[in-house]
Enzyme design. Structure first.
Site, PDB file in Angstrom:
ATOM      1  N   HIS A 166      27.590 -28.982   1.196  1.00 30.77           N
ATOM      2  CA  HIS A 166      28.566 -29.858   0.534  1.00 30.77           C
ATOM      3  C   HIS A 166      29.883 -29.757   1.295  1.00 30.77           C
ATOM      4  CE1 HIS A 166      31.205 -31.744  -2.179  1.00 30.77           C
ATOM      5  NE2 HIS A 166      31.662 -30.656  -2.755  1.00 30.77           N
ATOM      6  N   CYS A 215      29.608 -32.315  -7.808  1.00 32.10           N
ATOM      7  CA  CYS A 215      29.307 -32.288  -6.370  1.00 32.10           C
ATOM      8  C   CYS A 215      27.877 -31.859  -6.067  1.00 32.10           C
ATOM      9  CB  CYS A 215      30.278 -31.365  -5.648  1.00 32.10           C
ATOM     10  SG  CYS A 215      31.986 -31.755  -5.981  1.00 32.10           S
ATOM     11  N   ASN A 239      36.290 -34.573   0.900  1.00 33.42           N
ATOM     12  CA  ASN A 239      35.254 -34.192  -0.066  1.00 33.42           C
ATOM     13  C   ASN A 239      34.867 -35.431  -0.885  1.00 33.42           C
ATOM     14  OD1 ASN A 239      33.851 -33.258  -2.300  1.00 33.42           O
ATOM     15  ND2 ASN A 239      35.174 -31.489  -2.646  1.00 33.42           N
TER      16      ASN A 239
HETATM   17  O1  UT7 Z   1      33.840 -30.103  -4.457  1.00 28.30           O
HETATM   18  C1  UT7 Z   1      34.651 -29.619  -5.465  1.00 28.30           C
HETATM   19  C2  UT7 Z   1      34.876 -28.217  -5.267  1.00 28.30           C
HETATM   20  N1  UT7 Z   1      36.195 -27.926  -4.833  1.00 28.30           N
HETATM   21  C3  UT7 Z   1      36.377 -27.081  -3.842  1.00 28.30           C
HETATM   22  O2  UT7 Z   1      35.503 -26.647  -3.201  1.00 28.30           O
HETATM   23  C4  UT7 Z   1      37.755 -26.577  -3.579  1.00 28.30           C
HETATM   24  C5  UT7 Z   1      37.735 -25.082  -3.429  1.00 28.30           C
HETATM   25  N2  UT7 Z   1      39.036 -24.568  -3.134  1.00 28.30           N
HETATM   26  C6  UT7 Z   1      39.626 -24.787  -1.940  1.00 28.30           C
HETATM   27  O3  UT7 Z   1      39.093 -25.426  -1.071  1.00 28.30           O
HETATM   28  C7  UT7 Z   1      40.955 -24.139  -1.721  1.00 28.30           C
HETATM   29  O4  UT7 Z   1      41.229 -23.239  -2.755  1.00 28.30           O
HETATM   30  C8  UT7 Z   1      42.108 -25.171  -1.582  1.00 28.30           C
HETATM   31  C9  UT7 Z   1      41.971 -25.947  -0.301  1.00 28.30           C
HETATM   32  C10 UT7 Z   1      42.119 -26.104  -2.777  1.00 28.30           C
HETATM   33  C11 UT7 Z   1      43.444 -24.419  -1.532  1.00 28.30           C
HETATM   34  O5  UT7 Z   1      43.447 -23.535  -0.436  1.00 28.30           O
HETATM   35  P1  UT7 Z   1      43.890 -22.021  -0.640  1.00 28.30           P
HETATM   36  O6  UT7 Z   1      43.836 -21.388   0.683  1.00 28.30           O
HETATM   37  O7  UT7 Z   1      43.027 -21.450  -1.738  1.00 28.30           O
HETATM   38  O8  UT7 Z   1      45.376 -22.198  -1.079  1.00 28.30           O
HETATM   39  P2  UT7 Z   1      46.053 -21.683  -2.426  1.00 28.30           P
HETATM   40  O9  UT7 Z   1      45.561 -22.458  -3.593  1.00 28.30           O
HETATM   41  O10 UT7 Z   1      45.924 -20.195  -2.460  1.00 28.30           O
HETATM   42  O11 UT7 Z   1      47.554 -22.082  -2.156  1.00 28.30           O
HETATM   43  C12 UT7 Z   1      48.324 -21.485  -1.129  1.00 28.30           C
HETATM   44  C13 UT7 Z   1      49.677 -22.144  -1.111  1.00 28.30           C
HETATM   45  C14 UT7 Z   1      50.294 -22.280  -2.482  1.00 28.30           C
HETATM   46  O12 UT7 Z   1      51.680 -22.048  -2.371  1.00 28.30           O
HETATM   47  P3  UT7 Z   1      52.319 -20.655  -2.851  1.00 28.30           P
HETATM   48  O13 UT7 Z   1      51.976 -20.552  -4.306  1.00 28.30           O
HETATM   49  O14 UT7 Z   1      51.643 -19.604  -2.026  1.00 28.30           O
HETATM   50  O15 UT7 Z   1      53.767 -20.837  -2.565  1.00 28.30           O
HETATM   51  C15 UT7 Z   1      50.074 -23.726  -2.841  1.00 28.30           C
HETATM   52  O16 UT7 Z   1      51.038 -24.228  -3.737  1.00 28.30           O
HETATM   53  O17 UT7 Z   1      49.564 -23.494  -0.604  1.00 28.30           O
HETATM   54  C16 UT7 Z   1      50.203 -24.383  -1.499  1.00 28.30           C
HETATM   55  N3  UT7 Z   1      49.546 -25.690  -1.431  1.00 28.30           N
HETATM   56  C17 UT7 Z   1      49.872 -26.617  -0.523  1.00 28.30           C
HETATM   57  N4  UT7 Z   1      50.763 -26.637   0.478  1.00 28.30           N
HETATM   58  C18 UT7 Z   1      50.823 -27.736   1.234  1.00 28.30           C
HETATM   59  C19 UT7 Z   1      48.559 -26.161  -2.215  1.00 28.30           C
HETATM   60  N5  UT7 Z   1      48.223 -27.403  -1.840  1.00 28.30           N
HETATM   61  C20 UT7 Z   1      49.022 -27.702  -0.788  1.00 28.30           C
HETATM   62  C21 UT7 Z   1      49.145 -28.824   0.036  1.00 28.30           C
HETATM   63  N6  UT7 Z   1      50.040 -28.805   1.040  1.00 28.30           N
HETATM   64  N7  UT7 Z   1      48.361 -29.926  -0.115  1.00 28.30           N
END
Ligand code: UT7
Length: 312
Positions: free
Chosen positions: A237, A112, A267
Site C-alpha cells: 500500500h 486502504c 496515497n
Molecule cells: O493509508 C492510510 C494510512 N496512513 C498512513 O499510513 C500514514 C502513517 N503516518 C505517516 O505516514 C507519518 O506519521 C506522517 C507522514 C503522517 C507524519 O510523519 P512523521 O514523521 O510521523 O511526522 P510527525 O507527525 O511526527 O510530525 C513531525 C513534525 C511535527 O511538528 P512538531 O510537532 O515536531 O513541531 C508536525 O507538526 O512535522 C510537522 N508536520 C509538518 N511539517 C511540514 C506535520 N505535517 C507537516 C507538513 N509539513 N505537511
C-alpha cells in the site's frame, strides 16, 4: 483451479497537485513532504468526476486487458470509502454503465485494505467454482473528504482507481496464500469526522503500519513454504515510502523489486495497490511465473496480504 488475475487496469485524473502547490495552501514545504513521505505530486479529480466515473474507466481498462466481456462478469466488488453516495453503491452504478447485466454487485468498506479484502473475497467464489469472472475495483475520491487546511493530512492523499478481473488460472498460478485481519480498537486513529473530513493520528498509524506490513508480507510467503528471497515483486500500500521500505527490507529484496507509484500519486487508499499493480504489469515489471506479494493496511484498523504466482 486457483483464482488469478486475468487483466488489470487503472485510471488517474489529469490534474496534478505538486508539493510546491501545497506550499501556497498550508504551512509545509516540498522537502518535508518528500523526505517524510516519498510523495512528489498527486492527482485530483475535477468536480464533475466522482468515484463511480473513475471506477468505470479503470474497470473498462481491466476488462480490455483481460479480454473479458462485461456481460460475462458474475460479481462486481468495489472497495471504497468515498462512494458517490452511501447507496446505491458504486458497484451497482458501474454494473449499469458497463452493461454487466448478470453481475451481482456490492461495495466493500475496509479503507486502504479494501482492494485486498475484495481480491481475497473474489478468490473464495472462484475457488468454490461458484463464479468465473469477478471484477474487483479500488477507487477513491479522497479530495472530497480532505481537510485542505490540515497540513498533517492534506499533503498525503490523491484520487484514482485501479481494477482487476479475477478468474480461474492453471494450477500453481494465481493467489496461493492470503492473510486478512482487523483491530477495531484502533478505529480512533484514522476516521471520518462529523464534518466528513478525514482525521488521522499519523504517528500511531505509522507505528501500526511498520509492524503489520512487514509481518503480513512474511506470513503469506511462509504459508507457501517459500523463502523471502523468492519474492520477485512487492506491491505495498502506497502510504509512506518509509513504511514501504520497512516491508521491503524485511523481505530482503532490492529496491527495483518494489512498486513506488506513491511518488506520482500519493496515497490513493483502496486504489493504491491496484494502480501500482496495473502500472507494473503495463511496464513489464511483472513476468510470467513471478512470485508477487501485495500487502495493505488502513483504517479500521484493517490489513490484508496475498502471495500470487503471476500468469494464467
Ligand atoms: O493509508 C492510510 C494510512 N496512513 C498512513 O499510513 C500514514 C502513517 N503516518 C505517516 O505516514 C507519518 O506519521 C506522517 C507522514 C503522517 C507524519 O510523519 P512523521 O514523521 O510521523 O511526522 P510527525 O507527525 O511526527 O510530525 C513531525 C513534525 C511535527 O511538528 P512538531 O510537532 O515536531 O513541531 C508536525 O507538526 O512535522 C510537522 N508536520 C509538518 N511539517 C511540514 C506535520 N505535517 C507537516 C507538513 N509539513 N505537511
Amino acid at each position: 483451479m486457483d483464482a488469478g488475475l486475468l487483466g488489470t487496469g487503472h485510471y488517474v485524473p489529469e490534474k496534478v497537485l505538486t508539493n510546491k502547490d501545497l506550499e501556497n495552501m498550508v504551512d509545509t514545504n516540498d522537502e518535508w513532504i518528500r523526505t517524510r513521505t516519498g510523495i512528489e505530486e498527486r492527482r485530483i479529480a475535477s468536480d464533475d468526476v466522482d468515484s463511480s466515473d473513475m471506477a468505470f474507466f479503470a474497470a473498462q481498462n481491466a476488462l480490455e486487458q483481460a479480454d473479458v466481456k462485461a456481460e460475462d462478469i458474475d460479481l462486481i466488488l468495489v472497495a471504497t470509502v468515498t462512494p458517490d453516495t452511501p447507496f446505491p453503491s458504486v458497484s451497482c452504478m458501474i454494473q449499469d454503465r458497463l452493461g454487466a447485466k448478470k453481475a451481482a454487485a456490492m461495495d466493500i468498506s475496509a479503507a486502504c485494505s479494501g482492494f485486498m479484502y475484495g481480491l481475497i473475497t473474489a478468490k473464495q467464489f472462484i475457488d468454490t467454482n461458484a463464479y468465473k469472472h469477478i471484477l474487483v475495483v479500488g477507487v477513491e475520491k479522497l479530495s472530497k473528504i480532505t481537510d485542505w487546511s490540515d497540513r498533517n493530512t492534506c499533503v498525503l492523499f490523491g484520487d484514482g482507481a485501479g481494477a482487476a478481473v479475477v478468474g480461474p488460472v492453471s494450477d500453481g498460478k494465481g493467489i496461493l496464500s492470503f492473510e486478512l485481519g482487523a483491530d477495531g480498537a484502533g478505529g480512533k486513529e484514522l476516521y471520518q469526522d462529523k464534518d466528513d473530513h478525514l482525521q488521522m493520528n499519523g504517528r500511531e498509524v505509522f507505528k501500526f503500519a511498520v509492524r503489520q506490513m512487514p509481518e503480513s508480507s512474511v506470513n503469506v510467503i511462509e504459508k507457501l513454504g517459500c523463502n523471502k528471497e523468492d519474492v520477485d515483486y512487492l506491491i505495498p500500500h502506497q502510504a509512506n515510502i518509509r513504511i514501504m521500505e520497512a516491508a521491503r527490507e524485511r523481505l530482503g529484496i532490492s529496491q527495483e523489486k518494489m512498486a513506488t507509484s506513491i511518488k506520482k500519486y500519493g496515497n490513493n487508499s483502496s486504489a493504491s495497490i491496484p494502480i501500482a499493480l496495473s502500472e507494473a504489469v503495463r511496464d513489464g515489471k511483472i513476468k510470467d511465473n513471478d512470485l508477487v506479494v501485495m500487502v495493505g493496511f488502513g483504517g479500521g484498523l484493517t490489513w490484508g496480504a496475498v502471495a500470487l504466482r503471476w500468469g494464467k
